[in-house]
Structure formats: structure tokens, C-alpha cells
Write a protein that holds these residues in place. Structure first.
Motif, mmCIF file in Angstrom:
data_model
loop_
_atom_site.group_PDB
_atom_site.id
_atom_site.type_symbol
_atom_site.label_atom_id
_atom_site.label_comp_id
_atom_site.label_asym_id
_atom_site.label_seq_id
_atom_site.Cartn_x
_atom_site.Cartn_y
_atom_site.Cartn_z
ATOM 1 N N TYR A 1 -10.446 -6.522 -7.207
ATOM 2 C CA TYR A 1 -9.447 -6.090 -6.228
ATOM 3 C C TYR A 1 -8.144 -6.901 -6.355
ATOM 4 C CZ TYR A 1 -7.518 -5.103 -1.581
ATOM 5 O OH TYR A 1 -6.708 -4.747 -0.543
ATOM 6 N N TYR B 1 -15.496 -3.126 -6.038
ATOM 7 C CA TYR B 1 -14.197 -2.504 -6.247
ATOM 8 C C TYR B 1 -13.683 -2.918 -7.613
ATOM 9 C CZ TYR B 1 -9.539 -0.769 -5.523
ATOM 10 O OH TYR B 1 -8.384 -0.050 -5.666
ATOM 11 N N SER C 1 -5.923 -8.050 9.113
ATOM 12 C CA SER C 1 -6.388 -7.300 7.941
ATOM 13 C C SER C 1 -7.361 -8.168 7.162
ATOM 14 C CB SER C 1 -5.206 -6.963 7.032
ATOM 15 O OG SER C 1 -4.579 -8.167 6.620
ATOM 16 N N SER C 2 -8.116 -7.535 6.277
ATOM 17 C CA SER C 2 -8.965 -8.335 5.377
ATOM 18 C C SER C 2 -8.074 -9.213 4.524
ATOM 19 C CB SER C 2 -9.750 -7.471 4.398
ATOM 20 O OG SER C 2 -10.179 -6.311 4.911
ATOM 21 N N GLN C 3 -6.920 -8.671 4.182
ATOM 22 C CA GLN C 3 -5.974 -9.422 3.357
ATOM 23 C C GLN C 3 -5.664 -10.774 3.997
ATOM 24 O OE1 GLN C 3 -5.181 -8.165 0.412
ATOM 25 N NE2 GLN C 3 -4.059 -10.018 -0.038
ATOM 26 N N THR D 1 -13.284 -4.769 7.757
ATOM 27 C CA THR D 1 -11.991 -4.221 8.200
ATOM 28 C C THR D 1 -12.176 -2.890 8.924
ATOM 29 O OG1 THR D 1 -9.809 -3.478 7.451
ATOM 30 C CG2 THR D 1 -11.618 -3.064 5.948
ATOM 31 N N SER E 1 -9.680 -0.770 8.709
ATOM 32 C CA SER E 1 -8.699 0.085 8.023
ATOM 33 C C SER E 1 -9.319 1.375 7.510
ATOM 34 C CB SER E 1 -8.085 -0.648 6.821
ATOM 35 O OG SER E 1 -7.254 -1.685 7.263
ATOM 36 N N LYS E 2 -10.574 1.313 7.098
ATOM 37 C CA LYS E 2 -11.213 2.504 6.508
ATOM 38 C C LYS E 2 -12.027 3.264 7.552
ATOM 39 C CE LYS E 2 -9.952 0.353 2.765
ATOM 40 N NZ LYS E 2 -8.768 0.676 2.056
ATOM 41 N N THR F 1 -17.525 -8.045 -3.841
ATOM 42 C CA THR F 1 -17.620 -6.817 -3.034
ATOM 43 C C THR F 1 -19.020 -6.249 -3.339
ATOM 44 O OG1 THR F 1 -16.437 -5.749 -4.874
ATOM 45 C CG2 THR F 1 -15.160 -6.243 -2.920
ATOM 46 N N TYR G 1 -15.677 -3.961 2.508
ATOM 47 C CA TYR G 1 -14.561 -3.135 2.979
ATOM 48 C C TYR G 1 -14.900 -1.688 3.308
ATOM 49 C CZ TYR G 1 -14.630 -1.466 -1.782
ATOM 50 O OH TYR G 1 -15.038 -0.909 -2.949
ATOM 51 N N GLU H 1 0.861 -1.194 0.000
ATOM 52 C CA GLU H 1 0.000 0.000 0.000
ATOM 53 C C GLU H 1 0.896 1.241 0.000
ATOM 54 O OE1 GLU H 1 -3.206 -0.015 -0.175
ATOM 55 O OE2 GLU H 1 -3.799 -2.027 0.452
ATOM 56 N N TYR I 1 -15.392 -14.597 -4.919
ATOM 57 C CA TYR I 1 -15.057 -13.389 -4.161
ATOM 58 C C TYR I 1 -15.890 -12.226 -4.696
ATOM 59 C CZ TYR I 1 -12.527 -9.179 -2.858
ATOM 60 O OH TYR I 1 -12.210 -7.936 -2.390
ATOM 61 N N ARG J 1 -4.496 -2.142 12.119
ATOM 62 C CA ARG J 1 -4.341 -3.548 11.719
ATOM 63 C C ARG J 1 -5.317 -4.464 12.463
ATOM 64 N NH1 ARG J 1 -2.839 -4.470 7.170
ATOM 65 N NH2 ARG J 1 -4.233 -2.731 7.111
ATOM 66 N N ASP K 1 -16.578 -9.355 0.725
ATOM 67 C CA ASP K 1 -15.636 -8.349 1.243
ATOM 68 C C ASP K 1 -16.389 -7.025 1.354
ATOM 69 O OD1 ASP K 1 -13.609 -6.589 1.789
ATOM 70 O OD2 ASP K 1 -12.299 -7.188 0.148
ATOM 71 N N ALA L 1 -9.010 -6.374 11.590
ATOM 72 C CA ALA L 1 -10.123 -6.690 10.696
ATOM 73 C C ALA L 1 -10.827 -7.896 11.310
ATOM 74 C CB ALA L 1 -9.601 -6.997 9.305
#
Ligand SMILES: Cc1ncc(COP(=O)(O)O)c(C=O)c1O
Length: 496
Positions: free
Chosen positions: A232, A279, A206-208, A337, A339-340, A274, A309, A131, A272, A347, A307, A349
Motif C-alpha cells: 500500500y 493490498y 483516518s487509517s493514514q 477505518t 472509509s469503506k 494487510t 481496511y 485520493e 506493516y 473521516r 491494517d 478510523a
């Protein structure tokens, strides 16, 4: 004393002088000097170390000091004693450590084709999911860090810090702290229509990490995974790195074209999506498609990864509820997550896992990194329970909507000859499609040279034709940053 022993002592004295650290004990300095001499082959395999008495004299240290250093080297396998004839450098260890040492100091760059396992090569070839480290126009997916209520956060951190002692310093539950799992379950039920109990929640970094876990646990190498196209990159790379076969499924203005997915890869293990805010296009998955997706997953025993997000940021009415809450079955794994909605450096999620998968997911997570720090989980739970999270979200929704409107007004004024914006109802960024044929990747590089971050959309497509354009972030930017970024962008577009 032999000439050889003399030379050895001289080499050690030189190394010792160059690497001596007054902060370390004498014994440690001597031990490190000899180890370095062995690794760098000043003391080749099979060579004999000077006697402890001689070396102590040459280095002007006590014999005890040298004896302790020799004992340490022997314990670590660098040397072996020979009764009656002294201490010798071992062969095998020198070769192995020598090569480690070379790579570590970067003298011989690693060639992944020679060094890595097949799995390692796959992981490396994806390029990972780095990122950007700084915020600039038009950083995407980034919350307004300057507007985070740091004082409240710091106060809650200080309170928790005071109780950080005793058992709190030990390992934590790999599934996550109970308090945080309970507040997340309540929040998801009211805000996102997710149906779950705290026992189904798994806290992640994380979502990751969640995407990585899903594909590792649910799809074998070469098994198929549906991916939105465009989609994504973090998801694509996690799936590719695991050896899965990624099947691009096109997206239109109703979201993922489920019927294409069922034709192309009816037996896929995972899909997968969103769905709330695709995204990068920003479209919402229609109800018909949601139902079709769940029906397919149910019929084929596939899993849907949802996801979610950034759906908290919806600027026109309420966001559409999560698919997870629609499902009469348990085929959906919901990923969220902080994160947003909080800040990326936190860190934290989470995943809502169907009951049948909880044990295996917690086991898998414990192998990755044990658990997320309990301290920040507790502070986050306090932040949510104390009502600060709801207030922060409300404030950010208003702020981001104003920033989005500001960006779109300027773009309309100055860039409407060039750009056309995609779905605008929510999120932290908008896709801007170029009205003329253009190599968006090349343009992104030029934009970067004038300080603009504009990730190209074509890179997110797996199949042709890709619609050229850029992802334009607004949430983290002040009006001044947006305005000056737009000036630079319009100057650059004028040169086309
Ligand atoms: C679709 C999508 N999912 C997940 C994430 C990242 O979330 P995390 O920081 O928790 O990995 C992003 C970040 O940009 C995203 O765009």
C-alpha cells in the motif's frame, strides 16, 4: 505639506480606491490600504507616514479613523512612532511580510530544495497520499455512495444536532468519544475476533493518520520497517516521510514471506501487514505465517501494524479473524477505518493499541489534530447501536458481490485474452494482471484519457520484477458503468 507626503497620500488613495470593500468598516479599509502599501513597498522601510490630520483630509475620513488604523499598524509591528517627528515604516517586518505576501499570491513558486527542512523534503518527495475526487470506471476502494442510507443518517444527525449546545461545543477527548469506543470494541470482538477493551481504542481521522502515528512514535529515522511488496502506497509514503528505512518483503500466495523479512531485516522495529486481504494482491496471510510473524515480533520486541481496511467485505464464507486476536502477546496494533464500510468523507478510523502504548498514542494524537469531531463520532455510535450498521454491511456485501460477479463475467467474455484476475474472495477491487508484457503505467495514462481509472500495479512494487496489471474497482459502479467501462477497456486493449 512636503512633496513626499503628497505622493504617499496619492498612493494610498489609489490603493484604497482599488481595494475598498463596502462590507468593511472605514477604519479597516484604511488600515488594509496602508498595510498593502507597506508590503508592496509603495511605502518603503524607513519612510514616514503622513500625519493623521493630513491623511484624514486627503482620504476624506475622520482623524479618529486614521488614528485607529495607525494604532493597529503599530500594534502589529508594521510601523513605529517617533516622538515629535511622526510615524515610520519599520525595516525588518517589511522584508519578512513582503516575502510571505509574494509566495501567497504565487508570484514566486516555492523551490522545496531551498525552503524545506530535511524532514520537509522527505515528506514532499513522497507525493503524499491523494485520493481521486470522482468516481468513474474503475475507481478502486470506493464504497457505493449512492446506496448509503442517507435518510437514516440525516435523521440521526438531526437528533444529535438538537443537543449540540453548551458543553457539547467545547473540546472533546483526544482518545475519542466513550460511546463510540465502546461500540467499536463490541463490534470488533464479534466481527473480527479482536480482543480489546474500549480503553485501548483510539479514534482517528483516518487509517493514514494511524500509520503516521505508529511510525513516528515507534521508529526513529533510518530504523527499519517491513513493508509488503507489492504494498500500500499510503503506508510506504508515511514510513518514508518519517525517515524510516522501508524494507520490501515479498508477498506470495500465502501473503507476506515472513522468513524473507527475518533474514533481510531481523531487527526491524515495525512490520506493516494487510493480513485479511493483502493490498493489492487480495491474498490472505496463512496461519503459519501469522504465527511466524507474531513469534518474530515477540522475540525481537518489534511491533506489527495490522491494517484491516476492508475485511468486512468477504464474499465466500466468513473472513479470517484478525491477527490481533491470535496474539498471546501485545505486539499488534490493529488499524480499522470507516472509509469503506461507511463513506470516506466521514473521516473516522480507529486503532486498537496495546495497553503499554495507550498514553503515548493519545498524547501523539492530541498533537496532530486534537480529536475528531465529537458530533460525527456520536452519530456513528448511534448508527451502530441502532443496528443500522449491521444492516448496511449486509446489504453492501450482497451488492458488491453481485457487482464483482458482473464485472468478472464481462471480463471473462471480452478480456480473457488479455487479463487474468488475482484473488477474488473479498474487497472492493480486484487485481487484473496483464497476460502480455506491457508498461502498465503508460497504459494507465492512455486509459485515463478515455475516462478510465486504472491504477498500475507495478507502482506498488518496490523491487523488480513487478507483475504488470491494474487495480480494478467494482463496488461503487452500477452495471451500466461497469459495462461501458469494459467496452472502453477492451477497445483500448485491442490496440496493443
Ligand atoms: C490498504 C489500505 N489501508 C487504508 C486505506 C485508507 O483508509 P483511510 O481512508 O482511513 O485512510 C486504504 C484506502 O484505499 C487502503 O487501501
Amino acid at each position: 505639506m512636503s512633496k513626499k507626503a503628497n505622493q504617499t497620500s496619492a498612493a494610498l488613495i489609489t490603493i484604497l480606491a482599488s481595494s475598498k470593500d463596502d462590507g468593511r468598516s472605514l477604519y479597516d479599509n484604511v488600515y488594509r490600504a496602508i498595510r498593502k502599501a507597506i508590503l508592496e513597498r509603495h511605502l518603503p522601510p524607513g519612510s514616514r507616514l503622513p500625519s493623521t490630520r493630513v491623511l484624514a483630509g486627503d482620504l476624506n475620513v475622520s482623524r479618529n479613523t486614521v488614528e485607529s488604523a495607525y494604532a493597529q499598524l503599530e500594534a502589529e509591528g508594521f510601523t513605529r512612532p517617533h516622538v515629535g517627528s511622526g510615524t515610520y515604516v519599520r525595516d525588518v517586518v517589511v522584508q519578512r511580510s513582503g516575502s510571505v505576501q509574494k509566495t501567497a499570491v504565487g508570484r514566486r513558486p516555492m523551490n522545496p530544495q531551498e525552503t524545506l527542512s530535511q524532514r520537509g523534503k522527505l515528506i514532499w518527495s513522497t507525493g503524499g497520499c491523494p485520493e481521486p475526487l470522482q468516481v468513474r470506471a474503475f475507481s478502486a476502494g470506493m464504497p457505493a455512495l449512492e446506496d448509503f442510507p442517507t435518510e437514516i443518517w440525516q435523521r440521526l444527525c438531526s437528533r444529535r444536532l438538537r443537543s449540540m449546545k453548551g458543553p457539547m461545543l467545547g473540546y472533546g477527548n483526544p482518545q475519542g468519544a466513550d460511546q463510540l469506543r465502546s461500540v467499536i470494541a463490541q463490534y470488533l470482538a464479534t466481527a473480527r475476533g479482536v480482543r480489546c477493551i474500549p480503553e485501548q481504542i483510539l479514534i482517528l481521522t483516518s487509517s493514514q493518520q494511524g500509520l503516521d502515528l505508529c511510525v513516528r512514535l515507534l521508529a526513529d529515522p533510518r530504523e527499519m520497517v517491513w513493508l509488503e511488496d507489492p504494498g500500500y502506497l499510503g503506508a510506504r509514503n508515511a514510513f518514508l516521510a518519517s525517515g524510516a528505512t522501508v524494507v520490501p518483503v515479498p508477498v506470495d500466495d500465502e501473503g507476506l514471506q515472513v522468513s524473507v523479512g527475518t533474514k533481510k531485516a531481523p531487527k526491524a522495529r515495525l512490520a506493516y501487514v494487510t493480513p485479511s486481504h493483502q493490498y493489492p494482491t487480495g491474498v490472505t496471510l496463512s496461519l503459519n505465517r501469522r504465527i511466524a510473524l507474531l513469534d518474530w515480533a515477540e522475540a525481537t520486541k518489534a511491533w506489527v501494524i495490522e491494517d484491516d481496511y476492508d475485511s468486512e467485505f468477504h464474499y465466500a464464507g466468513r473472513p479470517v479473524a484478525a491477527i490481533q486476536g491470535l496474539a498471546a502477546s501485545d505486539r499488534v496494533i490493529y488499524v480499522g477505518t470507516f472509509s469503506k464500510v461507511m463513506f470516506p468523507n466521514l473521516r473516522i478510523a480507529y486503532m486498537v493499541v496495546p495497553p503499554a502504548l495507550i498514553d503515548s498514542f493519545v498524547t501523539g494524537r492530541s498533537l496532530l489534530d486534537g480529536h475528531s469531531p465529537t458530533f460525527f463520532q456520536s452519530v456513528l455510535a448511534d448508527f451502530m447501536e441502532g443496528g443500522h450498521f449491521a444492516v448496511h454491511l449486509r446489504r453492501m456485501r450482497l451488492l458488491y458481490r453481485a457487482r464483482r460477479d458482473f464485472l468478472l463475467d464481462i471480463a471473462q467474455e471480452r478480456l480473457s485474452n488479455w487479463l487474468e484476475f488475482g484473488a477474488l474472495d473479498g474487497g472492493l477491487q480486484v487485481p487484473a494482471y496483464c497476460k502480455i508484457p506491457i508498461n502498465d503505467e503508460r497504459f494507465s495514462k492512455r486509459a485515463s484519457s478515455v475516462g478510465l481509472e486504472l491504477p498500475p500495479i507495478s507502482k506498488l512494487y518496490l523491487t523488480e520484477p513487478a507483475k504488470p496489471g491494474w487495480i480494478v474497482g467494482f463496488s461503487a459502479l452500477t452495471p451500466t458503468q461497469i459495462s461501458s467501462g469494459m467496452d472502453r477497456l477492451s477497445e483500448l486493449l485491442d490496440t496493443l
